[in-house]
Design an enzyme around this catalytic site. Structure first.
Site, PDB file in Angstrom:
ATOM      1  N   LYS A   1     -18.883 -33.937 -27.666  1.00 58.28           N
ATOM      2  CA  LYS A   1     -17.302 -34.385 -27.339  1.00 58.28           C
ATOM      3  C   LYS A   1     -17.418 -34.978 -25.949  1.00 58.28           C
ATOM      4  O   LYS A   1     -17.999 -34.859 -25.091  1.00 58.28           O
ATOM      5  CB  LYS A   1     -16.481 -33.122 -27.318  1.00 58.28           C
ATOM      6  CG  LYS A   1     -16.626 -32.160 -26.524  1.00 58.28           C
ATOM      7  CD  LYS A   1     -15.686 -30.810 -26.658  1.00 58.28           C
ATOM      8  CE  LYS A   1     -15.912 -29.794 -25.327  1.00 58.28           C
ATOM      9  NZ  LYS A   1     -15.324 -28.414 -25.788  1.00 58.28           N
TER      10      LYS A   1
ATOM     11  N   TYR B   1      -8.403 -42.637   5.757  1.00 63.36           N
ATOM     12  CA  TYR B   1      -7.127 -42.347   5.507  1.00 63.36           C
ATOM     13  C   TYR B   1      -6.585 -41.116   5.947  1.00 63.36           C
ATOM     14  O   TYR B   1      -7.214 -40.037   5.801  1.00 63.36           O
ATOM     15  CB  TYR B   1      -6.898 -42.369   3.977  1.00 63.36           C
ATOM     16  CG  TYR B   1      -6.905 -43.910   3.471  1.00 63.36           C
ATOM     17  CD1 TYR B   1      -6.004 -44.990   3.730  1.00 63.36           C
ATOM     18  CD2 TYR B   1      -8.066 -44.208   2.415  1.00 63.36           C
ATOM     19  CE1 TYR B   1      -6.066 -46.275   3.301  1.00 63.36           C
ATOM     20  CE2 TYR B   1      -8.126 -45.406   1.967  1.00 63.36           C
ATOM     21  CZ  TYR B   1      -7.094 -46.441   2.253  1.00 63.36           C
ATOM     22  OH  TYR B   1      -7.351 -47.667   1.774  1.00 63.36           O
TER      23      TYR B   1
HETATM   24  C1  LIG Z   1     -16.392 -27.639 -25.789  1.00 61.56           C
HETATM   25  C2  LIG Z   1     -16.644 -26.562 -26.527  1.00 61.56           C
HETATM   26  C3  LIG Z   1     -17.758 -25.993 -26.551  1.00 61.56           C
HETATM   27  C4  LIG Z   1     -19.033 -26.002 -25.699  1.00 61.56           C
HETATM   28  O1  LIG Z   1     -18.675 -25.289 -24.345  1.00 61.56           O
HETATM   29  P1  LIG Z   1     -19.977 -25.369 -23.396  1.00 61.56           P
HETATM   30  O2  LIG Z   1     -19.020 -24.374 -22.234  1.00 61.56           O
HETATM   31  O3  LIG Z   1     -19.875 -26.605 -22.886  1.00 61.56           O
HETATM   32  O4  LIG Z   1     -21.103 -24.878 -23.916  1.00 61.56           O
HETATM   33  C5  LIG Z   1     -17.964 -24.801 -27.749  1.00 61.56           C
HETATM   34  N1  LIG Z   1     -17.029 -24.476 -28.580  1.00 61.56           N
HETATM   35  C6  LIG Z   1     -15.942 -25.050 -28.436  1.00 61.56           C
HETATM   36  C7  LIG Z   1     -14.838 -24.706 -29.178  1.00 61.56           C
HETATM   37  C8  LIG Z   1     -15.545 -26.076 -27.436  1.00 61.56           C
HETATM   38  O5  LIG Z   1     -14.516 -26.739 -27.291  1.00 61.56           O
END
Ligand SMILES: *Cc1c(COP(=O)(O)O)cnc(C)c1O
Length: 361
Positions: free
Chosen positions: A34, A256
């Protein structure tokens, strides 16, 4: 490409990390890609993981992109569908859909699909974000039983504290899942949970499918262990160069708001990266920056296009010196700690201005 600032991707490391995840998993492992594979390039990562058991994405749009690119493995949509159109796309592209709210059953009914869709029933076991509680779930299970076009593939939950070995909440979530019987196998573990003992009342809870994300990209999901200690290999290395060098007198301020003041005669290297590239603006004085293989402290505010680094103790640093902001030699999780965030966010924030280079072997 002419700019010195780029992100280098080592996909052989991605494959090695996936194999590690598989070795830790009880059953299948869906690679979580994702958010553009946590900033690593979703389609390139999916292609590099041609042998993966499946993929998981957040939304239907991401899943359709995978299918359009020719991905044939199972694709799980972690948030499921929010409209009849999304259910239609799910059926058309044979996506596996998380079901976490009864409103999703309403939009499914509106879609009037002629073909079956696989669903992962999400249980809220204590994270209190999305999912059905045990009080609500019997009604949903009964509906699914009478509906052959929704085929229950897994019962799923998500852990809130698997990264923290001290937290009792992880065991409580496991007990919650084990407190009744289910008509489908489990899909439980994220990366961190793969390193935990997954038992309730002495009995193991087996994952038919687990969902590793961050470990695929070579960063540690655990508070108490580094990526190196877990033998994970960083996939992304964020690189730049020194573009200017100058001296500062004791008492002078830099950048800055002048947030850093020289306590001695100081030699400053300017590096061609800033928050316009996704380097975090909140990075404080002292955040490590690797210049020609040596760790030097960031000084002054991060600008949009530049950062400044104290190289007084490293006279060999010159214009054109190679800089690593994070990656194979400087772990992203270390930089993240200085910035009070996590490696996940650093990876996701790299902007489209940064050139992407695939490491060749
Ligand atoms: C993003 C996500 C994962 C993966 O999590 P990691 O900590 O990156 O392994 C697994 N399950 C769900 C539901 C997620 O949203």
């Amino acid at each position: 490409m002419t700019r010195q600032t780029y992100a280098l991707f080592n996909f052989s490391h991605l494959r090695a990390n996936y194999q590690q995840a598989k070795a830790l998993a009880d059953g299948l492992a869906y690679a979580v890609v994702k958010a553009n594979a946590y900033g690593h390039g979703m389609l390139e990562c999916a292609k590099a993981l041609a042998d993966a058991d499946g993929f998981a994405v957040s939304c239907v749009d991401e899943a359709v992109q995978l299918r359009a690119a020719g991905v044939r493995q199972p694709v799980l949509v972690l948030q499921g569908a929010y409209s009849a159109t999304e259910w239609q796309l799910a059926a058309q592209h044979q996506l596996e859909m998380v079901l976490h709210h009864s409103s999703q059953l309403d939009t499914w009914a509106q879609a009037k699909l002629g073909t079956a869709v696989s669903v992962f029933l999400k249980i809220n076991s204590g994270m209190n974000r999305v999912g059905f509680t045990l009080d609500e779930v019997d009604e949903v299970l009964a509906k699914l039983q009478h509906q052959p076009l929704l085929s229950l593939k897994c019962v799923m939950t998500h852990f809130a504290t698997a990264d923290d070995a001290q937290s009792a909440a992880f065991e409580q979530q496991l007990s919650y899942m084990a407190s009744r019987s289910w008509p489908a196998p489990f899909c439980l573990s994220n990366s961190a949970a793969l390193y935990r003992v997954r038992t309730a009342a002495g009995k193991p809870l087996r994952d038919a499918i687990s969902r590793p994300g961050i470990i695929l990209y070579g960063a540690s999901p655990l508070e108490e262990k580094s990526a190196t200690e877990l033998s994970l290999k960083p996939v992304m290395t964020l690189c730049s160069e020194v573009i200017s060098l100058h001296g500062m007198h004791q008492g002078e301020r830099i950048g800055y708001a002048g947030t850093w003041q020289a306590k001695r005669e100081t030699r400053v290297a300017v590096v061609a990266i800033g928050y316009g590239d996704g380097y975090p603006r909140q990075a404080p004085n002292g955040t490590p920056v690797l210049i020609d293989g040596v760790e030097c402290p960031l000084i002054g505010r991060v600008s949009m296009d530049m950062i400044t680094v104290d190289v007084t103790d490293h006279p060999q640093v010159h214009i054109g010196s190679k800089v690593e902001l994070w990656g194979e030699q400087l772990l992203a999780e270390r930089v993240a700690q200085h910035c009070h965030t996590i490696s996940y966010e650093l990876f996701c924030r790299v902007t489209s201005r940064v050139q992407r280079v695939i490491k060749k072997h």
